[in-house]
Design a protein around this motif. Sequence first.
Motif, PDB file in Angstrom:
ATOM      1  N   LYS A 141      37.996  55.107  32.308  1.00  0.00           N
ATOM      2  CA  LYS A 141      37.220  53.868  32.446  1.00  0.00           C
ATOM      3  C   LYS A 141      38.169  52.712  32.753  1.00  0.00           C
ATOM      4  O   LYS A 141      39.168  52.524  32.038  1.00  0.00           O
ATOM      5  CB  LYS A 141      36.430  53.576  31.160  1.00  0.00           C
ATOM      6  CG  LYS A 141      35.483  52.407  31.317  1.00  0.00           C
ATOM      7  CD  LYS A 141      34.610  52.220  30.092  1.00  0.00           C
ATOM      8  CE  LYS A 141      33.591  51.101  30.339  1.00  0.00           C
ATOM      9  NZ  LYS A 141      32.813  50.784  29.136  1.00  0.00           N
ATOM     10  N   VAL A 142      37.844  51.973  33.809  1.00  0.00           N
ATOM     11  CA  VAL A 142      38.753  50.904  34.238  1.00  0.00           C
ATOM     12  C   VAL A 142      38.010  49.587  34.386  1.00  0.00           C
ATOM     13  O   VAL A 142      36.790  49.576  34.590  1.00  0.00           O
ATOM     14  CB  VAL A 142      39.404  51.257  35.611  1.00  0.00           C
ATOM     15  CG1 VAL A 142      40.293  52.469  35.501  1.00  0.00           C
ATOM     16  CG2 VAL A 142      38.346  51.438  36.689  1.00  0.00           C
ATOM     17  N   PHE A 143      38.772  48.516  34.302  1.00  0.00           N
ATOM     18  CA  PHE A 143      38.262  47.218  34.736  1.00  0.00           C
ATOM     19  C   PHE A 143      38.871  46.986  36.105  1.00  0.00           C
ATOM     20  O   PHE A 143      40.102  46.996  36.257  1.00  0.00           O
ATOM     21  CB  PHE A 143      38.682  46.113  33.752  1.00  0.00           C
ATOM     22  CG  PHE A 143      38.110  44.770  34.114  1.00  0.00           C
ATOM     23  CD1 PHE A 143      36.814  44.444  33.758  1.00  0.00           C
ATOM     24  CD2 PHE A 143      38.857  43.856  34.835  1.00  0.00           C
ATOM     25  CE1 PHE A 143      36.280  43.207  34.112  1.00  0.00           C
ATOM     26  CE2 PHE A 143      38.336  42.623  35.185  1.00  0.00           C
ATOM     27  CZ  PHE A 143      37.035  42.296  34.820  1.00  0.00           C
ATOM     28  N   ASP A 144      38.005  46.806  37.101  1.00  0.00           N
ATOM     29  CA  ASP A 144      38.475  46.681  38.490  1.00  0.00           C
ATOM     30  C   ASP A 144      38.823  45.213  38.760  1.00  0.00           C
ATOM     31  O   ASP A 144      37.957  44.334  38.698  1.00  0.00           O
ATOM     32  CB  ASP A 144      37.352  47.166  39.421  1.00  0.00           C
ATOM     33  CG  ASP A 144      37.804  47.228  40.865  1.00  0.00           C
ATOM     34  OD1 ASP A 144      38.685  46.435  41.242  1.00  0.00           O
ATOM     35  OD2 ASP A 144      37.274  48.064  41.609  1.00  0.00           O
ATOM     36  N   ASP A 151      34.274  50.316  35.727  1.00  0.00           N
ATOM     37  CA  ASP A 151      33.945  51.468  36.576  1.00  0.00           C
ATOM     38  C   ASP A 151      34.545  52.727  35.947  1.00  0.00           C
ATOM     39  O   ASP A 151      35.456  52.628  35.117  1.00  0.00           O
ATOM     40  CB  ASP A 151      34.568  51.238  37.967  1.00  0.00           C
ATOM     41  CG  ASP A 151      33.842  52.017  39.036  1.00  0.00           C
ATOM     42  OD1 ASP A 151      32.947  52.823  38.693  1.00  0.00           O
ATOM     43  OD2 ASP A 151      34.181  51.837  40.223  1.00  0.00           O
ATOM     44  N   CYS A 158      41.336  60.583  40.435  1.00  0.00           N
ATOM     45  CA  CYS A 158      42.613  60.061  39.909  1.00  0.00           C
ATOM     46  C   CYS A 158      43.799  60.648  40.691  1.00  0.00           C
ATOM     47  O   CYS A 158      44.915  60.133  40.606  1.00  0.00           O
ATOM     48  CB  CYS A 158      42.781  60.414  38.427  1.00  0.00           C
ATOM     49  SG  CYS A 158      41.654  59.531  37.337  1.00  0.00           S
ATOM     50  N   PHE A 167      46.898  55.512  39.804  1.00  0.00           N
ATOM     51  CA  PHE A 167      47.216  54.277  39.069  1.00  0.00           C
ATOM     52  C   PHE A 167      48.682  53.876  39.242  1.00  0.00           C
ATOM     53  O   PHE A 167      49.056  52.735  39.027  1.00  0.00           O
ATOM     54  CB  PHE A 167      46.901  54.447  37.576  1.00  0.00           C
ATOM     55  CG  PHE A 167      45.510  54.942  37.344  1.00  0.00           C
ATOM     56  CD1 PHE A 167      44.433  54.124  37.644  1.00  0.00           C
ATOM     57  CD2 PHE A 167      45.269  56.221  36.869  1.00  0.00           C
ATOM     58  CE1 PHE A 167      43.125  54.583  37.455  1.00  0.00           C
ATOM     59  CE2 PHE A 167      43.984  56.675  36.673  1.00  0.00           C
ATOM     60  CZ  PHE A 167      42.903  55.868  36.973  1.00  0.00           C
ATOM     61  N   ALA A 171      46.600  52.763  43.829  1.00  0.00           N
ATOM     62  CA  ALA A 171      45.769  51.786  43.094  1.00  0.00           C
ATOM     63  C   ALA A 171      46.591  50.998  42.086  1.00  0.00           C
ATOM     64  O   ALA A 171      46.061  50.440  41.120  1.00  0.00           O
ATOM     65  CB  ALA A 171      44.627  52.510  42.392  1.00  0.00           C
ATOM     66  N   LYS A 174      45.588  47.589  40.537  1.00  0.00           N
ATOM     67  CA  LYS A 174      44.184  47.323  40.867  1.00  0.00           C
ATOM     68  C   LYS A 174      43.291  47.403  39.622  1.00  0.00           C
ATOM     69  O   LYS A 174      42.263  46.744  39.548  1.00  0.00           O
ATOM     70  CB  LYS A 174      43.722  48.347  41.910  1.00  0.00           C
ATOM     71  CG  LYS A 174      42.315  48.096  42.412  1.00  0.00           C
ATOM     72  CD  LYS A 174      41.905  49.039  43.520  1.00  0.00           C
ATOM     73  CE  LYS A 174      40.474  48.675  43.932  1.00  0.00           C
ATOM     74  NZ  LYS A 174      39.632  49.760  44.215  1.00  0.00           N
ATOM     75  N   TYR A 175      43.699  48.248  38.677  1.00  0.00           N
ATOM     76  CA  TYR A 175      42.841  48.492  37.516  1.00  0.00           C
ATOM     77  C   TYR A 175      43.563  48.215  36.203  1.00  0.00           C
ATOM     78  O   TYR A 175      44.765  48.450  36.080  1.00  0.00           O
ATOM     79  CB  TYR A 175      42.436  49.965  37.463  1.00  0.00           C
ATOM     80  CG  TYR A 175      41.688  50.481  38.663  1.00  0.00           C
ATOM     81  CD1 TYR A 175      40.468  49.922  39.036  1.00  0.00           C
ATOM     82  CD2 TYR A 175      42.193  51.551  39.404  1.00  0.00           C
ATOM     83  CE1 TYR A 175      39.769  50.419  40.127  1.00  0.00           C
ATOM     84  CE2 TYR A 175      41.505  52.055  40.490  1.00  0.00           C
ATOM     85  CZ  TYR A 175      40.288  51.484  40.851  1.00  0.00           C
ATOM     86  OH  TYR A 175      39.610  51.975  41.920  1.00  0.00           O
ATOM     87  N   ILE A 177      43.191  50.020  32.684  1.00  0.00           N
ATOM     88  CA  ILE A 177      42.527  51.167  32.066  1.00  0.00           C
ATOM     89  C   ILE A 177      42.068  50.741  30.667  1.00  0.00           C
ATOM     90  O   ILE A 177      42.876  50.244  29.877  1.00  0.00           O
ATOM     91  CB  ILE A 177      43.483  52.380  31.993  1.00  0.00           C
ATOM     92  CG1 ILE A 177      43.832  52.825  33.425  1.00  0.00           C
ATOM     93  CG2 ILE A 177      42.859  53.528  31.199  1.00  0.00           C
ATOM     94  CD1 ILE A 177      44.926  53.869  33.517  1.00  0.00           C
TER      95      ILE A 177
END
Length: 338
Positions: A141-144, A151, A158, A167, A171, A174-175, A177
């Motif tokens: 689960k990430v905050f974009d 999301d 992944c 990650f 990406a 970008k996120y 977690i």
Amino acid sequence: MQFLKNISLKEYLTMQVDVQARKAVKVLSEADIEQLWKVYRHELQQALVIGGGSNLVITASPDQLVLLMEIQGIEVVHKEKKVLLQVAAGVTWQHFVEYCLNNNYGGVENLISIPGKVGAAPMQNIGAYGVEVKDTIQRVKVFDLTTGGFDWITNEDCHFGYRESIFKNVAKDKYIIVAVEFLLTTSDHTIKVSYGDVQKMLFERNIHEPRIQDVAAVVAAIRASKLPDPKELPNCGSFFKNPIVGVEVFTKLHARYPEIPHYSVDTEWVKIPAGWLIEKAGWKGLRKGKVGVHEKQALVIVNYDGADGNEILNFSKEIMKDIKQKFGIELEREVNFV
Ligand SMILES: Cc1cc2nc3c(=O)[nH]c(=O)nc-3n(C[C@H](O)[C@H](O)[C@H](O)COP(=O)(O)OP(=O)(O)OC[C@H]3O[C@@H](n4cnc5c(N)ncnc54)[C@H](O)[C@@H]3O)c2cc1C
């Protein structure tokens, strides 16, 4: 959430590099991140995220906002033959593994004693003693930071690899977690004891049908005997990845060094222990100023005496250059530098 100003990050980094953060926030919930997005969107997008700081070296005092991930909570989402757990990013990895052992949930027992927090585990797909965390992760689960919303990223998306995931590369930044979903066994556990050291110690302990708790106890004992405790000797564990080389390159090396340890990845690629290369090149136990290679573990760089991040970076560069010259192999750092 808790705002902090002008704090030393030394206690938040296992390499104990003494850098100052002008602004830091202890993130205690997912709602804290939404709140930060509303008020400080730009700062949040530039933020430096720190979990347990066990895979991170900072070379200069960060100007940007520092997020200290402290979100807690382990939730059983679903339980039948397998159990689905949602674990918050700020839970320490060791606490999570112990929780699983206490509840007889199998899958992460070989990963006991790895420092850090759950949120960082997918970053580099942590692994040890024949197990990688990707084998138990369902979703992350990430905050974009591009959309400002939460999301879920599936295991497949992944793109986990050896100490790799999206990650860490495509990406990156970008996120944030915020939680990880694990699918673990509740019975009929798959016991993984392919490592010689583990088998040997189980045999010495007269354990012939190991439970997950036995495997964890043995792995923890082996690790304690081999790896320096960061509280006593500041370090980030394995500093370099084990290089994977083509069969042709390996064949030439093998002719020069018949004793070279190696593991076949597939028909085209061979993995060589970086620690062996570093030891062979004469770096084991070698100290330059405040930094050195641990005397028992050639893969571990130790901050012996308050070195700054640049001294550690330069020392690692010297090793990489020497390995390239001596073996023609490019080492890659496992540790993240900021
Ligand atoms: C003694 C020792 C032994 C170790 N043994 C192993 C081992 O056996 N196997 C192994 O794989 N690793 C090992 N490590 C490395 C390390 O423990 C792991 O990589 C661990 O997962 C890092 O977690 P952390 O919370 O400390 O991450 P940090 O060091 O805080 O962060 C690592 C990176 O992830 C980013 N990050 C952290 N949390 C988040 C988040 N929630 N969202 C977005 N980005 C984030 C950071 O910005 C940074 O780039 C070892 C380290 C030490 C010191």
